[in-house]
Scaffold this motif. Structure first.
Motif, PDB file in Angstrom:
ATOM      1  N   GLY A 120     -25.443  16.914  36.905  1.00  0.00           N
ATOM      2  CA  GLY A 120     -24.262  16.601  36.112  1.00  0.00           C
ATOM      3  C   GLY A 120     -22.958  17.098  36.714  1.00  0.00           C
ATOM      4  O   GLY A 120     -22.913  17.993  37.557  1.00  0.00           O
ATOM      5  N   LEU A 121     -21.865  16.497  36.218  1.00  0.00           N
ATOM      6  CA  LEU A 121     -20.539  16.788  36.753  1.00  0.00           C
ATOM      7  C   LEU A 121     -20.127  18.233  36.549  1.00  0.00           C
ATOM      8  O   LEU A 121     -19.606  18.876  37.472  1.00  0.00           O
ATOM      9  CB  LEU A 121     -19.507  15.862  36.101  1.00  0.00           C
ATOM     10  N   ALA A 122     -20.341  18.793  35.366  1.00  0.00           N
ATOM     11  CA  ALA A 122     -19.853  20.142  35.080  1.00  0.00           C
ATOM     12  C   ALA A 122     -20.462  21.164  36.028  1.00  0.00           C
ATOM     13  O   ALA A 122     -19.761  22.013  36.591  1.00  0.00           O
ATOM     14  CB  ALA A 122     -20.157  20.516  33.622  1.00  0.00           C
ATOM     15  N   GLU A 123     -21.772  21.093  36.239  1.00  0.00           N
ATOM     16  CA  GLU A 123     -22.428  22.041  37.136  1.00  0.00           C
ATOM     17  C   GLU A 123     -21.955  21.874  38.568  1.00  0.00           C
ATOM     18  O   GLU A 123     -21.648  22.856  39.267  1.00  0.00           O
ATOM     19  CB  GLU A 123     -23.955  21.862  37.078  1.00  0.00           C
ATOM     20  N   VAL A 124     -21.905  20.625  39.017  1.00  0.00           N
ATOM     21  CA  VAL A 124     -21.554  20.362  40.410  1.00  0.00           C
ATOM     22  C   VAL A 124     -20.097  20.731  40.696  1.00  0.00           C
ATOM     23  O   VAL A 124     -19.785  21.363  41.716  1.00  0.00           O
ATOM     24  CB  VAL A 124     -21.832  18.889  40.750  1.00  0.00           C
ATOM     25  N   GLN A 125     -19.202  20.361  39.796  1.00  0.00           N
ATOM     26  CA  GLN A 125     -17.790  20.672  40.016  1.00  0.00           C
ATOM     27  C   GLN A 125     -17.549  22.175  39.970  1.00  0.00           C
ATOM     28  O   GLN A 125     -16.795  22.714  40.792  1.00  0.00           O
ATOM     29  CB  GLN A 125     -16.932  19.951  38.971  1.00  0.00           C
ATOM     30  N   ASP A 129     -16.135  24.184  43.227  1.00  0.00           N
ATOM     31  CA  ASP A 129     -14.853  24.872  43.107  1.00  0.00           C
ATOM     32  C   ASP A 129     -14.994  26.385  43.214  1.00  0.00           C
ATOM     33  O   ASP A 129     -14.082  27.071  43.700  1.00  0.00           O
ATOM     34  CB  ASP A 129     -14.191  24.524  41.765  1.00  0.00           C
ATOM     35  N   THR A 130     -16.125  26.927  42.751  1.00  0.00           N
ATOM     36  CA  THR A 130     -16.287  28.379  42.644  1.00  0.00           C
ATOM     37  C   THR A 130     -16.951  28.983  43.870  1.00  0.00           C
ATOM     38  O   THR A 130     -16.670  30.136  44.226  1.00  0.00           O
ATOM     39  CB  THR A 130     -17.122  28.725  41.389  1.00  0.00           C
ATOM     40  N   PHE A 131     -17.828  28.212  44.519  1.00  0.00           N
ATOM     41  CA  PHE A 131     -18.600  28.734  45.650  1.00  0.00           C
ATOM     42  C   PHE A 131     -18.337  27.872  46.890  1.00  0.00           C
ATOM     43  O   PHE A 131     -19.107  26.947  47.190  1.00  0.00           O
ATOM     44  CB  PHE A 131     -20.095  28.752  45.305  1.00  0.00           C
ATOM     45  N   PRO A 132     -17.277  28.144  47.614  1.00  0.00           N
ATOM     46  CA  PRO A 132     -16.867  27.260  48.719  1.00  0.00           C
ATOM     47  C   PRO A 132     -17.862  27.182  49.865  1.00  0.00           C
ATOM     48  O   PRO A 132     -17.791  26.249  50.676  1.00  0.00           O
ATOM     49  CB  PRO A 132     -15.537  27.868  49.178  1.00  0.00           C
ATOM     50  N   ASP A 221     -24.048   9.924  37.510  1.00  0.00           N
ATOM     51  CA  ASP A 221     -23.062   9.063  38.158  1.00  0.00           C
ATOM     52  C   ASP A 221     -21.729   9.789  38.328  1.00  0.00           C
ATOM     53  O   ASP A 221     -21.076   9.674  39.376  1.00  0.00           O
ATOM     54  CB  ASP A 221     -22.861   7.785  37.339  1.00  0.00           C
ATOM     55  N   ALA A 222     -21.324  10.547  37.306  1.00  0.00           N
ATOM     56  CA  ALA A 222     -20.067  11.301  37.416  1.00  0.00           C
ATOM     57  C   ALA A 222     -20.186  12.393  38.474  1.00  0.00           C
ATOM     58  O   ALA A 222     -19.234  12.657  39.224  1.00  0.00           O
ATOM     59  CB  ALA A 222     -19.719  11.910  36.055  1.00  0.00           C
ATOM     60  N   ALA A 223     -21.363  13.031  38.557  1.00  0.00           N
ATOM     61  CA  ALA A 223     -21.567  14.059  39.571  1.00  0.00           C
ATOM     62  C   ALA A 223     -21.477  13.463  40.966  1.00  0.00           C
ATOM     63  O   ALA A 223     -20.830  14.036  41.866  1.00  0.00           O
ATOM     64  CB  ALA A 223     -22.925  14.729  39.371  1.00  0.00           C
ATOM     65  N   ALA A 224     -22.124  12.313  41.169  1.00  0.00           N
ATOM     66  CA  ALA A 224     -22.087  11.665  42.478  1.00  0.00           C
ATOM     67  C   ALA A 224     -20.670  11.218  42.844  1.00  0.00           C
ATOM     68  O   ALA A 224     -20.246  11.341  43.992  1.00  0.00           O
ATOM     69  CB  ALA A 224     -23.042  10.475  42.498  1.00  0.00           C
ATOM     70  N   ALA A 225     -19.937  10.706  41.845  1.00  0.00           N
ATOM     71  CA  ALA A 225     -18.559  10.282  42.110  1.00  0.00           C
ATOM     72  C   ALA A 225     -17.704  11.463  42.546  1.00  0.00           C
ATOM     73  O   ALA A 225     -16.885  11.353  43.476  1.00  0.00           O
ATOM     74  CB  ALA A 225     -17.967   9.621  40.864  1.00  0.00           C
ATOM     75  N   PHE A 226     -17.885  12.612  41.897  1.00  0.00           N
ATOM     76  CA  PHE A 226     -17.131  13.804  42.298  1.00  0.00           C
ATOM     77  C   PHE A 226     -17.515  14.242  43.708  1.00  0.00           C
ATOM     78  O   PHE A 226     -16.640  14.537  44.535  1.00  0.00           O
ATOM     79  CB  PHE A 226     -17.370  14.944  41.318  1.00  0.00           C
ATOM     80  N   LEU A 227     -18.812  14.289  43.995  1.00  0.00           N
ATOM     81  CA  LEU A 227     -19.239  14.715  45.321  1.00  0.00           C
ATOM     82  C   LEU A 227     -18.709  13.779  46.403  1.00  0.00           C
ATOM     83  O   LEU A 227     -18.454  14.204  47.533  1.00  0.00           O
ATOM     84  CB  LEU A 227     -20.766  14.785  45.387  1.00  0.00           C
ATOM     85  N   GLY A 228     -18.536  12.512  46.036  1.00  0.00           N
ATOM     86  CA  GLY A 228     -17.987  11.560  46.993  1.00  0.00           C
ATOM     87  C   GLY A 228     -16.552  11.853  47.388  1.00  0.00           C
ATOM     88  O   GLY A 228     -16.062  11.316  48.390  1.00  0.00           O
TER      89      GLY A 228
END
Length: 256
Positions: A120-125, A129-132, A221-228
């Motif tokens: 999911g988006l929240a975990e991935v983002q 953002d927190t662990f570069p 899908d939101a997680a993948a879009a962010f990772l993209g």
């Protein structure tokens, strides 16, 4: 604090061979249930026997997220989703937050371990953002494929309470809460047709419910879009339908 997780601790580093997972260049698999993370990890292990894979999401969830809230083990998937949602309310980032709180014995895990995985988006983002230092391999498969894979893997963990088939399987699928937000009528017809392949209606309903419930908590899908949007050196997106496990492993090794 010592956890029943191999060489992982809920305490700050205390020696030269301990490091916060938050600071290590961790490779994280991203994807929801049934996309092929475990199979991909198996292929990666076969291709790179030296690869070190941390205890999986289920184990970290049990010890860091669920046990403090429930006071004991929880096996029902729907109840686990409820408890992990409660954890996320207290700790934005959910599993990413939980993983980042742990300290690893680098003499055992090495400096570049793998983890299965985030959803999911929240975990991935939060993680990005927190662990570069963390890097992400996102795996994707359509939801109907995920149901079929869950039916095939016979994992006792893939169970939910109160799933009983009565009457037409197609009609029963229609009554699952939120099913219309995930599956089209054609998708549901294809799932109902799985009965003709020898799958029990109760199993089809249970696996479909897992996919629907998970979708309510994690949007792949939101997680993948962010990772993209991340630089390619931080994120790799792979389709586990068009790629075999060996090809997923090869692509990940080439990227790493």
């Amino acid at each position: 604090m010592t956890l029943p997780l191999d060489h992982l601790y809920a305490a700050p580093p205390r020696g030269p061979h301990q490091a916060r997972l938050a600071d290590l260049p961790l490779t994280v698999l991203v994807g929801v249930t049934g996309v092929g993370k475990s199979t991909a990890l198996g292929a990666l292990r076969a291709a790179s026997p030296q690869a070190r894979v941390l205890p999986d999401r289920r184990e970290v969830t049990d010890q860091v997220m669920i046990l403090p809230l429930a006071g004991g083990p929880v096996t029902d998937r729907a109840e686990r989703f409820r408890l992990t949602a409660r954890y996320r309310e207290q700790h934005p980032g959910g599993m990413a937050h939980a993983l980042g709180t742990l300290t690893a014995d680098t003499g055992y895990w090495g400096e570049r371990p793998l983890f299965d995985g985030l959803r999911g988006l929240a975990e991935v983002q939060y993680a990005a953002d927190t662990f570069p230092a963390w890097r992400f391999v996102a795996l994707h498969a359509p939801d109907t494929v995920r149901v079929r894979r869950l039916l095939g893997r016979a994992d006792t963990f893939d169970r939910v309470r109160g799933t009983a088939a009565a009457g037409s399987l197609r009609a029963q699928l229609d009554t699952l809460p939120g099913v219309d937000k995930v599956f089209t009528p054609a998708d549901l017809g294809a799932l109902a047709a799985l009965e003709a392949e020898g799958h029990a209606p109760t199993d089809i309903l249970a696996k479909t419910r897992i996919v629907v419930t998970e979708r309510q908590h994690y949007d792949p899908d939101a997680a993948a879009a962010f990772l993209g949007t991340l630089p390619r050196q931080r994120a790799l997106l792979l389709d586990t339908v068009t790629l075999s496990p060996g090809q997923v492993a090869a692509a990940t090794q080439a990227w790493a």
